[in-house]
Design an enzyme around this catalytic site. Structure first.
Site, short mmCIF file in Angstrom:
data_model
loop_
_atom_site.label_atom_id
_atom_site.label_comp_id
_atom_site.label_asym_id
_atom_site.label_seq_id
_atom_site.Cartn_x
_atom_site.Cartn_y
_atom_site.Cartn_z
N ASP A 195 37.37 39.82 42.47
CA ASP A 195 37.82 39.98 40.99
C ASP A 195 38.98 40.57 41.11
O ASP A 195 39.86 40.82 41.79
CB ASP A 195 36.73 40.85 40.56
CG ASP A 195 36.41 40.95 39.22
OD1 ASP A 195 37.18 40.14 38.33
OD2 ASP A 195 35.33 41.33 38.48
C1 NOJ Z 1 37.35 40.99 35.68
C2 NOJ Z 1 35.90 40.43 35.44
O1 NOJ Z 1 35.04 41.44 36.11
C3 NOJ Z 1 35.82 39.21 35.83
O2 NOJ Z 1 34.30 38.60 35.42
C4 NOJ Z 1 36.51 38.22 34.94
O3 NOJ Z 1 36.68 37.09 35.52
C5 NOJ Z 1 38.01 38.42 35.69
N1 NOJ Z 1 38.32 39.83 35.28
C6 NOJ Z 1 39.04 37.56 35.18
O4 NOJ Z 1 39.37 37.88 33.82
#
Ligand code: NOJ
Length: 746
Positions: free
Chosen positions: A286
């Site tokens: 993430d």
């Molecule tokens: C953080 C989020 O937790 C995740 O779900 C998302 O895909 C990413 N950022 C990218 O935007």
């Protein structure tokens, strides 16, 4: 422009050779890997965000110029958050035409409930319990996203959550692992189709692996401390279902699970996902979750974090800038074996080959297709269909709904009724602001009635997506007086209340989940002067609306229904669509009951009892406001003739469902089991089957289910799936609360 790309590739005997027809994707990947330097392999493991949309803390390192340079030098495998064909093409050209091997980038984006056209938020879609519609919604989202140059979505989020305070419940399928698994499959298949190389499909991501939805106290990014039984039986099943449905990528999660940050968790990623489950796609971290292992107190610094993440099986680094800076040294020092780098790069390249990017890196870059797809009729019709199916009728005393189409004076009250932004919900970066059909606009086409609009109390001033706090009006109740006056002069009030679009989503946990601001005060004032109130809720999570349930005759949970909100709400309110949604998450009476969920354990002291020594609160009931699976319709249904039979170790269940009303309608027939004695205690109820059936007025339908080992067993605390003989209750009904029950012995 000189096609440096093909010249280079031919010269190096790389891509032109590896895409030759009779080689398998794995052969092609191997051929390419053999030509790559260690740095180029590590480059494939690096993902940057563009500067268009920033969906995490702003990138700390690297200007756009430097990042372009990194693409040219083969140090980037993927970019996220790039918008539109023109920009995608520009970046793809850097990789394909200017890097040594011309390896195309894969472009990721949070296509969560649509790209430009927004379907309802995922929690709402899940309330439809309509797998075909959900799959179609993902298919349409993929089609739109792919038309803008994208080929990878960070969806579906398959995190189970039992805590309505957590802002990201809007993004998932609710609290139940069975429903969550079926929806996970539908979404994966919807996004990916049966041919990933089609220019209309995109790779999907099952996220966030794992236990992100079990953040303590519902606070985003918080610690998850979860026992093995819950991990195996509640949290993991939707992820496993996504793997079985062929999902091509996984995203790990920000949280630690039982003391180990998921990003550095060897058990989750290497042993379970890639080992036992045989997942052969790749895992992206993430946003910044590799470097965040330093804050977790698990890694000493970025280099150590890279070592831990790479060894644990995190294949691609989203925005930590850690792999690209440290992995080569770690390999040289023997701390990360090069085979692990090869494995990660191989997995990433494989997905790129499957997408057909080596055959045509610009296959998603067709501007004519982009402009004819975004927001076209197919998209809008799909969004409208999904929005209607997502709504849940929570209360309908004396059949106040549907409203007549003419002859009434209707007051529409509430800022959200005239808002074209909030109904889009969060996670809708590809949509332009203020593009939803508002309730006021939607009602305008039912002009047989005299409709007036009054804002009433102000809920908020503006909407700033990255604002630290959503600035909700808590002081100025001056709008209430006018709202009351208008309500008094009307036959019916349609009062639209709830949360604005950015009150749920990432980083948007709430400690209180009642109606925000002064909306409750306004509701109570209006109820003093007019009893015919239809409360339309627009929100991204279950709300605690006990007072409303006790006093308001009709309540429609519309969620954040997306681009076609106003049309969908109007069609339901005026009876052109008979509501059929059922709650995918329990609604509490009060936030103090949270976490509250239907599939809880019985405990050694279940109640109610006439002495205090049982599991309860002294000042609050254990009962939810609305249970999981609950939802009304303009029709009414009666269940009878439950029959169960055991044949060859399988349980055949059938039930008769009668539409006892004069209106055709749909019902979600739900089957629950209870394994009465087990070596690991089982919940009081577990959903194990459902079917959405359409039944004409006055007619009956027989609905049948077959339960096999797949539904009758569970994971023990060693993660082994077992089926134990013994007694099972079989319960069938229209929600997790109501039901006919039979008991069988296996
Ligand atoms: C953080 C989020 O937790 C995740 O779900 C998302 O895909 C990413 N950022 C990218 O935007």
């Amino acid at each position: 422009m000189i096609r440096l790309y093909s010249i280079l590739l031919l010269g190096l005997m790389s891509c032109a050779t590896v895409t030759s027809q009779n080689k398998t994707v794995d052969d092609k990947v191997d051929d390419l890997l053999a030509k790559m330097t260690l740095e180029e392999k590590i480059g494939q493991m690096n993902q940057y965000s563009s500067f268009f949309d920033v969906t995490g803390p702003a990138p700390k390192e690297g200007s756009a110029k430097e990042r372009y340079e990194h693409i040219r030098s083969g140090r980037v495998g993927s970019v996220l958050n790039v918008r539109g064909v023109k920009e995608v093409r520009k970046m793809q050209e850097l990789a394909v035409e200017e890097s040594r091997l011309g390896i195309p980038l894969i472009f990721g984006y949070d296509v969560i409930h649509g790209y430009s056209t927004q379907a309802p938020i995922p929690l709402a879609e899940s309330a439809s319990w309509d797998l075909e519609a959900i799959q179609n919604s993902a298919r349409l989202a993929a089609k739109e996203a792919a038309a803008t140059g994208l080929n990878w979505t960070f969806a579906p989020m398959v995190d189970i959550s039992r805590d309505a305070r957590w802002g990201r419940v809007m993004e998932g399928a609710g609290e139940d692992p069975y429903l969550g698994s079926r929806i996970a499959e539908a979404r994966v298949i919807g996004f990916q189709g049966d041919d990933l190389s089609s220019p209309e499909t995109i790779a999907a991501t099952a996220k966030h692996f794992a236990a992100y939805g079990f953040a303590e106290s519902g606070k985003d990014y918080n610690t998850a401390d979860v026992g093995l039984s819950t991990l195996y039986n509640v949290i993991l099943p939707p992820f496993k279902a996504a793997v079985d449905a062929g999902v091509r990528t996984f995203m790990n999660s920000f949280n630690e699970l039982n003391g180990v940050p998921a990003t550095g968790d060897v058990f989750l990623q290497r042993e379970l996902l890639k080992g036992e489950w045989g997942f052969n796609g790749f895992i992206v971290s993430d946003w910044g979750s590799i470097i965040e292992m330093v804050d977790h107190g698990y890694a000493a610094d970025a280099k150590h974090a890279s070592e831990l993440a790479a060894n644990a099986g995190s294949d691609m680094d989203m925005e930590s800038n850690a792999y690209v800076n440290h992995l080569a040294a770690l390999v040289a020092e023997g701390k990360v074996d090069e085979t692990k780098i090869n494995d990660a790069a191989r997995r990433i390249l494989k997905v790129k080959f499957e997408l057909g990017l080596f055959d045509d890196p610009y296959k998603y870059c067709d501007e004519a297709r982009e402009s004819s797809t975004l927001g076209n009729t197919e998209q809008k019709e799909g969004a409208l269909d999904m929005a209607k199916k997502s709504m849940v009728l929570l209360k309908n005393q004396d059949n106040l709904l549907p409203l007549p189409k003419s002859g009434k004076k209707i007051a529409i009250i509430g800022q959200l009724a005239n808002d074209k932004n909030s109904p889009l919900g969060n996670w809708r970066m590809g949509a332009s602001d203020n593009t939803a059909v508002s309730v006021v606009e939607g009602f305008a086409q039912y002009s047989g009635n005299k409709v007036v609009y009054e804002q009433g109390v102000k809920l908020f001033d503006g909407q700033e997506i990255f604002a630290m706090h959503i600035d909700v009006n808590e002081d100025d109740n001056s709008g209430i007086e006018e709202a009351v006056k208008v309500a008094q002069e009307s036959d019916v009030v349609v009062l639209v209340v709830g949360e604005h679009g950015y009150m749920s989503g990432e980083g948007r946990s709430r400690a209180n989940i009642g109606l925000p601001g002064l909306q409750q005060e306004m509701l109570e004032a209006i109820m003093e002067v007019n009893n015919n109130v239809v409360l339309v809720l627009m929100n991204g999570r279950p709300l605690a609306i006990n007072w409303a349930d006790q006093h308001v005759p009709a309540i429609l949970e519309a969620w954040q229904p997306g681009t076609m909100s106003g049309d969908a709400i109007a069609q339901v309110v005026f009876g052109d669509y008979n509501p059929s949604g059922k709650l995918p998450m329990t609604f509490p009476k009060d936030v103090a009951q949270v976490p509250i969920y239907y599939n809880h354990k019985n405990t050694g002291r279940p109640g109610p009892k006439d002495v205090v020594f049982w599991s309860h609160y002294s000042d609050m009931t254990n009962e939810p406001l609305y249970p999981f699976g609950y939802g009304l319709s303009y029709s009414s249904f009666e269940y009878s003739d439950l029959s169960t039979a055991t044949v060859d170790g399988k349980v055949k269940v059938s039930v008769t469902v009668k539409n006892t009303s004069s209106v055709d309608g749909e019902e979600v027939v739900q089957l629950y089991i209870r394994d009465k004695v087990a070596s690991v205690t089982r919940p009081v109820k577990e959903l194990k089957g459902f079917e959405k059936v359409s039944i004409k007025a006055g007619e009956s339908q027989q609905v049948s289910f077959t339960l096999t080992d797949k539904e009758l067993g569970f994971y023990n605390n060693k993660g082994v799936y077992i089926v134990e003989p013994g007694e099972f209750d079989i319960m069938v009904g229209g929600s997790s609360a109501a039901g006919l029950t039979d008991t069988i012995t296996l």
